[in-house]
Design a protein around this motif. Structure first.
Motif, PDB file in Angstrom:
ATOM      1  N   ALA A 226      16.282   5.819  -2.529  1.00  0.00           N
ATOM      2  CA  ALA A 226      17.468   5.010  -2.255  1.00  0.00           C
ATOM      3  C   ALA A 226      17.139   3.645  -1.652  1.00  0.00           C
ATOM      4  CB  ALA A 226      18.410   5.769  -1.320  1.00  0.00           C
ATOM      5  N   GLY A 227      15.835   3.348  -1.422  1.00  0.00           N
ATOM      6  CA  GLY A 227      15.447   2.064  -0.864  1.00  0.00           C
ATOM      7  C   GLY A 227      15.711   2.002   0.628  1.00  0.00           C
ATOM      8  N   PRO A 228      15.623   0.814   1.234  1.00  0.00           N
ATOM      9  CA  PRO A 228      15.233  -0.446   0.591  1.00  0.00           C
ATOM     10  C   PRO A 228      13.744  -0.480   0.250  1.00  0.00           C
ATOM     11  CG  PRO A 228      15.424  -0.759   2.951  1.00  0.00           C
ATOM     12  CD  PRO A 228      15.908   0.641   2.686  1.00  0.00           C
ATOM     13  N   GLY A 229      13.393  -1.320  -0.712  1.00  0.00           N
ATOM     14  CA  GLY A 229      12.013  -1.387  -1.166  1.00  0.00           C
ATOM     15  C   GLY A 229      11.760  -0.389  -2.276  1.00  0.00           C
ATOM     16  N   PRO A 230      10.534  -0.340  -2.754  1.00  0.00           N
ATOM     17  CA  PRO A 230      10.211   0.509  -3.902  1.00  0.00           C
ATOM     18  C   PRO A 230      10.150   1.985  -3.541  1.00  0.00           C
ATOM     19  CG  PRO A 230       8.225  -0.504  -3.041  1.00  0.00           C
ATOM     20  CD  PRO A 230       9.371  -1.109  -2.280  1.00  0.00           C
ATOM     21  N   ALA A 231      10.373   2.810  -4.540  1.00  0.00           N
ATOM     22  CA  ALA A 231      10.109   4.240  -4.408  1.00  0.00           C
ATOM     23  C   ALA A 231       8.620   4.465  -4.621  1.00  0.00           C
ATOM     24  CB  ALA A 231      10.928   5.023  -5.427  1.00  0.00           C
ATOM     25  N   LEU A 232       8.156   5.668  -4.288  1.00  0.00           N
ATOM     26  CA  LEU A 232       6.740   5.967  -4.499  1.00  0.00           C
ATOM     27  C   LEU A 232       6.511   7.475  -4.512  1.00  0.00           C
ATOM     28  CD1 LEU A 232       5.533   6.890  -1.456  1.00  0.00           C
ATOM     29  CD2 LEU A 232       5.875   4.452  -1.051  1.00  0.00           C
ATOM     30  N   ARG A 233       5.389   7.872  -5.092  1.00  0.00           N
ATOM     31  CA  ARG A 233       4.971   9.265  -5.049  1.00  0.00           C
ATOM     32  C   ARG A 233       3.701   9.364  -4.215  1.00  0.00           C
ATOM     33  NH1 ARG A 233       6.394  13.737  -7.267  1.00  0.00           N
ATOM     34  NH2 ARG A 233       7.619  12.778  -8.937  1.00  0.00           N
ATOM     35  N   ALA A 234       3.698  10.321  -3.271  1.00  0.00           N
ATOM     36  CA  ALA A 234       2.601  10.416  -2.319  1.00  0.00           C
ATOM     37  C   ALA A 234       2.303  11.872  -2.002  1.00  0.00           C
ATOM     38  CB  ALA A 234       2.951   9.673  -1.031  1.00  0.00           C
ATOM     39  N   LEU A 235       1.146  12.075  -1.407  1.00  0.00           N
ATOM     40  CA  LEU A 235       0.731  13.396  -0.962  1.00  0.00           C
ATOM     41  C   LEU A 235       1.678  13.909   0.128  1.00  0.00           C
ATOM     42  CD1 LEU A 235      -1.741  15.382  -1.350  1.00  0.00           C
ATOM     43  CD2 LEU A 235      -2.691  14.313   0.697  1.00  0.00           C
ATOM     44  N   SER A 250      11.371   0.838   6.916  1.00  0.00           N
ATOM     45  CA  SER A 250      10.554  -0.043   6.072  1.00  0.00           C
ATOM     46  C   SER A 250       9.455   0.768   5.407  1.00  0.00           C
ATOM     47  CB  SER A 250       9.935  -1.173   6.893  1.00  0.00           C
ATOM     48  OG  SER A 250       8.972  -1.888   6.133  1.00  0.00           O
ATOM     49  N   ILE A 251       9.568   0.961   4.115  1.00  0.00           N
ATOM     50  CA  ILE A 251       8.532   1.728   3.421  1.00  0.00           C
ATOM     51  C   ILE A 251       7.206   0.965   3.460  1.00  0.00           C
ATOM     52  CG2 ILE A 251       8.934   0.801   1.099  1.00  0.00           C
ATOM     53  CD1 ILE A 251       8.203   4.490   2.060  1.00  0.00           C
ATOM     54  N   PHE A 252       7.261  -0.357   3.425  1.00  0.00           N
ATOM     55  CA  PHE A 252       6.018  -1.128   3.520  1.00  0.00           C
ATOM     56  C   PHE A 252       5.394  -0.991   4.903  1.00  0.00           C
ATOM     57  CE2 PHE A 252       7.926  -3.613  -0.063  1.00  0.00           C
ATOM     58  CZ  PHE A 252       6.938  -3.339  -0.989  1.00  0.00           C
ATOM     59  N   GLY A 253       6.237  -0.839   5.917  1.00  0.00           N
ATOM     60  CA  GLY A 253       5.720  -0.661   7.261  1.00  0.00           C
ATOM     61  C   GLY A 253       4.902   0.609   7.414  1.00  0.00           C
ATOM     62  N   GLU A 254       5.164   1.588   6.578  1.00  0.00           N
ATOM     63  CA  GLU A 254       4.416   2.841   6.617  1.00  0.00           C
ATOM     64  C   GLU A 254       2.969   2.657   6.152  1.00  0.00           C
ATOM     65  OE1 GLU A 254       5.571   5.558   7.916  1.00  0.00           O
ATOM     66  OE2 GLU A 254       7.698   5.049   8.079  1.00  0.00           O
ATOM     67  N   PHE A 255       2.681   1.501   5.566  1.00  0.00           N
ATOM     68  CA  PHE A 255       1.329   1.223   5.076  1.00  0.00           C
ATOM     69  C   PHE A 255       0.522   0.357   6.036  1.00  0.00           C
ATOM     70  CE2 PHE A 255       3.523   2.581   1.313  1.00  0.00           C
ATOM     71  CZ  PHE A 255       2.577   3.278   0.594  1.00  0.00           C
ATOM     72  N   ALA A 256       1.016   0.176   7.252  1.00  0.00           N
ATOM     73  CA  ALA A 256       0.332  -0.689   8.213  1.00  0.00           C
ATOM     74  C   ALA A 256      -1.072  -0.191   8.542  1.00  0.00           C
ATOM     75  CB  ALA A 256       1.162  -0.815   9.489  1.00  0.00           C
ATOM     76  N   ASN A 257      -1.271   1.115   8.481  1.00  0.00           N
ATOM     77  CA  ASN A 257      -2.587   1.681   8.811  1.00  0.00           C
ATOM     78  C   ASN A 257      -3.283   2.242   7.578  1.00  0.00           C
ATOM     79  OD1 ASN A 257      -2.363   1.177  11.631  1.00  0.00           O
ATOM     80  ND2 ASN A 257      -0.996   2.948  11.799  1.00  0.00           N
ATOM     81  N   THR A 258      -3.138   1.531   6.476  1.00  0.00           N
ATOM     82  CA  THR A 258      -3.681   2.011   5.204  1.00  0.00           C
ATOM     83  C   THR A 258      -5.170   2.310   5.288  1.00  0.00           C
ATOM     84  OG1 THR A 258      -2.002   0.984   3.816  1.00  0.00           O
ATOM     85  CG2 THR A 258      -4.162   1.327   2.817  1.00  0.00           C
ATOM     86  N   ARG A 259      -5.920   1.453   5.918  1.00  0.00           N
ATOM     87  CA  ARG A 259      -7.365   1.674   5.974  1.00  0.00           C
ATOM     88  C   ARG A 259      -7.711   2.963   6.723  1.00  0.00           C
ATOM     89  NH1 ARG A 259     -10.594  -2.265   4.231  1.00  0.00           N
ATOM     90  NH2 ARG A 259      -9.695  -4.308   3.761  1.00  0.00           N
ATOM     91  N   ALA A 260      -6.937   3.309   7.734  1.00  0.00           N
ATOM     92  CA  ALA A 260      -7.190   4.558   8.458  1.00  0.00           C
ATOM     93  C   ALA A 260      -6.968   5.757   7.548  1.00  0.00           C
ATOM     94  CB  ALA A 260      -6.284   4.650   9.683  1.00  0.00           C
ATOM     95  N   VAL A 261      -5.970   5.657   6.670  1.00  0.00           N
ATOM     96  CA  VAL A 261      -5.715   6.738   5.710  1.00  0.00           C
ATOM     97  C   VAL A 261      -6.834   6.797   4.685  1.00  0.00           C
ATOM     98  CG1 VAL A 261      -4.142   7.620   3.948  1.00  0.00           C
ATOM     99  CG2 VAL A 261      -3.216   6.515   5.993  1.00  0.00           C
ATOM    100  N   TYR A 262      -7.091   5.662   4.042  1.00  0.00           N
ATOM    101  CA  TYR A 262      -7.991   5.627   2.902  1.00  0.00           C
ATOM    102  C   TYR A 262      -9.446   5.882   3.281  1.00  0.00           C
ATOM    103  CZ  TYR A 262      -4.257   3.526   0.019  1.00  0.00           C
ATOM    104  OH  TYR A 262      -3.098   3.280  -0.684  1.00  0.00           O
ATOM    105  N   LEU A 267      -4.897  11.240   7.316  1.00  0.00           N
ATOM    106  CA  LEU A 267      -3.821  11.265   6.335  1.00  0.00           C
ATOM    107  C   LEU A 267      -2.441  11.187   6.957  1.00  0.00           C
ATOM    108  CD1 LEU A 267      -5.213  13.902   3.799  1.00  0.00           C
ATOM    109  CD2 LEU A 267      -5.522  11.421   3.832  1.00  0.00           C
ATOM    110  N   GLU A 268      -2.352  11.327   8.279  1.00  0.00           N
ATOM    111  CA  GLU A 268      -1.077  11.199   8.963  1.00  0.00           C
ATOM    112  C   GLU A 268      -0.844   9.780   9.489  1.00  0.00           C
ATOM    113  OE1 GLU A 268       1.198  13.350   8.899  1.00  0.00           O
ATOM    114  OE2 GLU A 268       0.141  15.174   8.284  1.00  0.00           O
ATOM    115  N   ALA A 269      -1.811   8.888   9.298  1.00  0.00           N
ATOM    116  CA  ALA A 269      -1.673   7.515   9.802  1.00  0.00           C
ATOM    117  C   ALA A 269      -0.808   6.654   8.897  1.00  0.00           C
ATOM    118  CB  ALA A 269      -3.052   6.872   9.959  1.00  0.00           C
ATOM    119  N   GLY A 270      -0.552   7.104   7.692  1.00  0.00           N
ATOM    120  CA  GLY A 270       0.225   6.322   6.741  1.00  0.00           C
ATOM    121  C   GLY A 270       0.584   7.176   5.546  1.00  0.00           C
ATOM    122  N   ILE A 271       0.445   6.602   4.361  1.00  0.00           N
ATOM    123  CA  ILE A 271       0.843   7.277   3.131  1.00  0.00           C
ATOM    124  C   ILE A 271      -0.334   7.296   2.160  1.00  0.00           C
ATOM    125  CG2 ILE A 271       2.348   7.147   1.117  1.00  0.00           C
ATOM    126  CD1 ILE A 271       4.495   5.964   2.888  1.00  0.00           C
TER     127      ILE A 271
END
Length: 307
Positions: A226-235, A250-262, A267-271
């Motif tokens: 339902a937004g705002p921002g893009p939908a996505l499929r994740a673990l 903010s779905i983009f805000g959930e990616f602030a710690n992407t490097r910690a996840v990747y 895996l709980e630091a982001g998406i």
């Protein structure tokens, strides 16, 4: 195998690698190209100085064809297209935006352009824009999606029936059996994301790869429909389950710690963007083995089909 896609791109196997942000760089993408597929370098990270170096490194690691992706929703530099042209690459995939924006510029520079589409309307617009091919992405795949998702089984034949350009099937492709299914639907190549994400050469943390191996097909979530921002499929994790249930400002805000996840494996630091085919992956393997097994199984499956 020869299809319009392999002939157009100069590759041996009709397999293209997904352009995963921060992940699709020289070590992984060169392994894909060296295995006979089409390795793709990402630009969605926005780190263009780093990407320039990755492209130089690609040419040290492989003599095979490779390409670059431009994910339009993540473009920060208005000079992105000239940047891509200046790198001397010959193949570009564009995604997450209007194909009318960049296709003409890329084609004028002599590049081959495939655009990623999530529905028939997007496919027709991309063809109108002048693309050379389409990557038709079903809702099974990991990553950012159209909120009105359509399955690969429905979408690929719908698009194939409506266009004359070659189609690459994406979403749910993991092996020779699923590639044979995609070809039966009219595709002339496939794109793999989650299967390559779990490969030996992929730089992500082993925690993510192990989570893919442990996952069932139901262990991903379609978020932010339902937004705002893009939908996505994740673990599926505690964090993504909370987002599914409560939403997020903010779905983009959930990616602030992407490097910690990747790369740190938290895996709980982001998406952790992951497709449903995680449920069909049971081992980490080198890209070359994945591709060899895929092609061998494709032949076996097609040969065994009843007439």
């Amino acid at each position: 195998m020869k299809t319009r896609v392999t002939e157009m791109l100069g590759i041996e196997k009709p397999i293209i690698q997904a352009a995963m942000g921060w992940i699709a760089r020289a070590p992984l993408s060169s392994a894909v190209s060296n295995a006979g597929g089409m390795g793709i370098i990402e630009t969605s990270s926005g780190e263009l100085d780093v990407i320039r170096g990755e492209i130089v490194r690609m040419r040290d690691l492989t003599t095979k064809p490779f390409g670059v992706n431009v994910a339009q929703a993540f473009v920060r530099d208005p000079g992105i297209i000239q940047f891509v042209i200046d790198q001397g690459v010959r193949f570009v995939t564009t995604s997450a935006g209007d194909p009318m924006k960049y296709t003409a510029m890329l084609k004028a520079a002599g590049l081959t352009v495939f655009h990623v589409v999530p529905n028939l309307a997007g496919a027709l617009r991309a063809v109108e824009a002048g693309v050379d091919g389409l990557i038709v992405e079903g809702g099974e795949g990991g990553g950012f999606k159209n909120a009105k998702d359509v399955s690969t089984m429905v979408l690929v034949p719908q698009v194939v029936a409506a266009v004359n350009v070659p189609v690459v099937a994406a979403g749910g492709i993991v092996d020779g059996r699923s590639m044979a299914a995609a070809f039966a639907l009219g595709a002339e190549a496939v794109l793999m994301g989650t299967r390559i994400l779990s490969a030996t050469e992929c730089p992500v943390h082993d925690n993510w790869k192990q989570a893919i191996i442990d996952a069932d097909a139901t262990d991903t979530l379609f978020l932010n429909r339902a937004g705002p921002g893009p939908a996505l499929r994740a673990l599926r994790t505690q964090r993504t389950t909370r987002i599914e249930e409560e939403g997020t400002p903010s779905i983009f805000g959930e990616f602030a710690n992407t490097r910690a996840v990747y790369f740190d494996g938290d895996l709980e630091a982001g998406i952790a963007l992951t497709g449903q085919v995680a449920g069909r992956i049971d081992a980490v393997k080198p890209v070359a083995d994945i591709f060899a097994e895929t092609m061998a199984e494709y032949d076996e499956v097609v040969a065994a089909l009843p007439r």
